[in-house]
Write an enzyme that holds these catalytic residues in place. Structure first.
Site, PDB file in Angstrom:
ATOM      1  CG  HIS A  65     -13.413  29.304 -51.695  1.00 47.26           C
ATOM      2  ND1 HIS A  65     -12.348  28.447 -51.620  1.00 47.26           N
ATOM      3  CD2 HIS A  65     -14.173  28.860 -52.720  1.00 47.26           C
ATOM      4  CE1 HIS A  65     -12.466  27.523 -52.566  1.00 47.26           C
ATOM      5  NE2 HIS A  65     -13.564  27.746 -53.243  1.00 47.26           N
ATOM      6  CG  ASP A 119     -10.727  34.884 -52.695  1.00 44.00           C
ATOM      7  OD1 ASP A 119     -10.608  34.951 -53.941  1.00 44.00           O
ATOM      8  OD2 ASP A 119     -11.265  33.918 -52.123  1.00 44.00           O
ATOM      9  CD  GLN A 145     -16.428  33.375 -57.980  1.00 43.57           C
ATOM     10  OE1 GLN A 145     -16.836  33.754 -59.077  1.00 43.57           O
ATOM     11  NE2 GLN A 145     -16.261  32.088 -57.708  1.00 43.57           N
ATOM     12  CE  LYS A 192     -12.856  30.207 -58.996  1.00 43.28           C
ATOM     13  NZ  LYS A 192     -13.861  29.174 -58.863  1.00 43.28           N
ATOM     14  CB  CYS A 249     -14.958  25.536 -51.238  1.00 44.64           C
ATOM     15  SG  CYS A 249     -14.559  24.170 -52.319  1.00 44.64           S
TER      16      CYS A 249
HETATM   17  N1  PMP Z   1     -12.007  32.029 -53.610  1.00 48.53           N
HETATM   18  C1  PMP Z   1     -13.222  32.102 -54.154  1.00 48.53           C
HETATM   19  C2  PMP Z   1     -14.140  33.207 -53.717  1.00 48.53           C
HETATM   20  C3  PMP Z   1     -13.617  31.166 -55.100  1.00 48.53           C
HETATM   21  O1  PMP Z   1     -14.830  31.236 -55.635  1.00 48.53           O
HETATM   22  C4  PMP Z   1     -12.711  30.137 -55.470  1.00 48.53           C
HETATM   23  C5  PMP Z   1     -13.124  29.070 -56.468  1.00 48.53           C
HETATM   24  N2  PMP Z   1     -14.367  28.505 -56.225  1.00 48.53           N
HETATM   25  C6  PMP Z   1     -11.464  30.121 -54.891  1.00 48.53           C
HETATM   26  C7  PMP Z   1     -11.131  31.067 -53.959  1.00 48.53           C
HETATM   27  C8  PMP Z   1     -10.448  29.076 -55.238  1.00 48.53           C
HETATM   28  O2  PMP Z   1     -10.140  29.133 -56.598  1.00 48.53           O
HETATM   29  P1  PMP Z   1      -9.243  27.996 -57.242  1.00 48.53           P
HETATM   30  O3  PMP Z   1      -9.952  26.708 -56.971  1.00 48.53           O
HETATM   31  O4  PMP Z   1      -9.212  28.334 -58.682  1.00 48.53           O
HETATM   32  O5  PMP Z   1      -7.927  28.068 -56.586  1.00 48.53           O
END
Ligand code: PMP
Length: 431
Positions: free
Chosen positions: A143, A220, A223, A246, A386
């Site tokens: 991401h 990270d 998820q 999340k 993203c």
């Molecule tokens: N890493 C992963 C794997 C994600 O899915 C996300 C959110 N889509 C993020 C980072 C970033 O999360 P946030 O927008 O809540 O900071």
């Protein structure tokens, strides 16, 4: 409204026979949209009334500044704030001094990247400061939240960003990561679960690789923490990042996990009120973690809401939530696997994956797919999620993603599969 039984009575209790389907009645948004199949929990999760109520009750009854002043009001608010931290820490296998509140996971990664760019020392044998030519290792599947901060760290320090490439299905391998590692690797940052492919990383192998070259690890866990039992201490990672929104909690709050000795050696990325022991007109001494990182007035009610979300998840038990989602992952892959000219991205059906399924529909742009599904009451995510490099590497610009959570039903997944099977015909792409 059903009250949440305590963790002790419910978590992983094999005698508990309640059906996870009962959870749906806890989510007001499902009541407001009974015909909507919300398959976008990987973007953000819906919130149960228990979380909404806990945050509201705190604001109504106990709201005050935290860690400032000596009044009874401040004491009560501080206790609620810190008790939320303890809950979150226990939930992810961390000590309470190892959980730093952040805005979200993105912010948590930035706290580490910015801290490392300011570091001039190390801790024990671990060197925190990066020197020109040192390497930061990631994967091509990350991401942007786990890519851009490292690009910036590399630019600031002269370090080199390296990555394990993705394969044709969008997943990466431990062999690919090993091939990209070297004795200059100082940090390996990777997602526990991919937000595009649902691929579950071999964390133990990555930690072993990192230790063999003397690198730190950052997981990270955006998820994973909401969906599987996760214990950072047992996994052996050095840092981890996740977001409240999340995992059934509020927006505006996330967390950085870090091993205590590392957090206490990492320079705070942001400085200001509440982070210090003494300040003169020319310098400051910082408190130990987590306070050294929590500059300024904190997201107090959001922390309380996140604590309530952890109670709620614990009430069902993460093993049970994970088992439900593993079943849904199987149903999701089955639902799309047989549709002609619809390509499943990520692990093949029958192999382990999270309940996140992205597809490419030949001849139809993902935004059109999304609109078609939306007209059938099915909310999915379309775009690059993203993760532009991942999409570029597999030769597409966008995909359509369905993702599940504890409140997702097999019927919703079936509706998704049925509607998806009609998309190409509707747009004339099958002619
Ligand atoms: N890493 C992963 C794997 C994600 O899915 C996300 C959110 N889509 C993020 C980072 C970033 O999360 P946030 O927008 O809540 O900071």
């Amino acid at each position: 409204m059903r009250t949440i039984p305590s963790r002790d009575r419910l978590a992983h209790d094999p005698t508990d026979v309640r059906d996870l389907a009962d959870a749906r009645s806890d989510f007001p948004s499902i009541g407001h949209h009974p015909d909507r199949a919300y398959l976008d929990s990987a973007a953000t999760a819906q919130r149960p009334a228990q979380v909404i109520d806990a945050e509201r009750l705190f604001v109504e009854r106990d709201y005050a500044a935290v860690h400032r002043g000596a009044s009874e009001a401040v004491g009560a608010a501080t206790e609620a704030f810190e008790s939320a931290r303890q809950k979150v820490a226990r939930f992810v296998g961390a000590g309470e001094n190892e959980i730093v509140w952040t805005e979200n996971a993105t912010d948590a990664v930035n706290v580490v990247a910015l801290g490392l760019s300011d570091a001039s020392t190390g801790v024990g044998d671990t060197i925190l400061a990066l020197r020109p030519g040192d390497e930061i290792l990631i994967t091509e599947a990350e991401h942007h939240a786990n890519l851009l901060p490292w690009q910036k760290l590399a630019a600031r320090t002269g370090a080199v960003l390296r990555w394990a490439p993705v394969q044709a299905d969008g997943t990466w391998t431990i062999d690919g990561l090993r091939a990209a590692a070297s004795d200059r690797t100082r940090l390996i940052a990777f997602a526990h679960v991919s937000n595009v492919t649902g691929y579950i990383a071999p964390v133990a192998d990555v930690v072993e690789l990192a230790r063999s070259v003397g690198a730190l690890t950052l997981l990270d866990a955006c998820q994973s923490v909401p969906h599987l039992p996760v214990d950072f201490g047992a996994l052996g990672v050095d840092f981890a990042a996740f977001s409240g929104h999340k995992m059934l909690g509020p927006t505006g709050i996330g967390a950085l996990y870090g091993r205590a000795e590392l957090l206490n050696a990492l320079p705070p990325a942001r400085t200001g009120g509440s982070t210090i022991t003494t300040v003169t007109m020319t310098e400051a001494d910082f408190l130990p973690a987590p306070q050294r990182f929590e500059a300024g007035t904190q997201p107090v009610s959001q922390a309380v809401g996140l604590g309530a979300a952890v109670d709620y998840l614990d009430g069902w038990g993460m093993e049970r939530i994970h088992a439900h989602e593993t079943e849904l992952a199987g149903l999701l892959t089955e639902a799309v696997a047989g549709i002609p000219d619809v390509t499943l991205i990520g692990p093949a059906p029958g192999t382990p994956r999270a309940a996140i399924v992205s597809v490419d529909v030949a001849g139809v742009h993902a935004h059109d797919v999304g609109q078609f599904l939306d007209a059938r009451g099915i909310s999915v995510r379309v775009g690059h999620h993203c993760a532009q490099p991942l999409h570029r590497a597999i030769g597409i610009t966008a995909s359509t993603r369905a993702s599940a959570y504890l409140y997702t039903t097999a019927d919703e997944v079936a509706r998704f599969g049925e509607a998806l099977a009609e998309v190409r015909g509707f747009f004339g792409a099958d002619r």
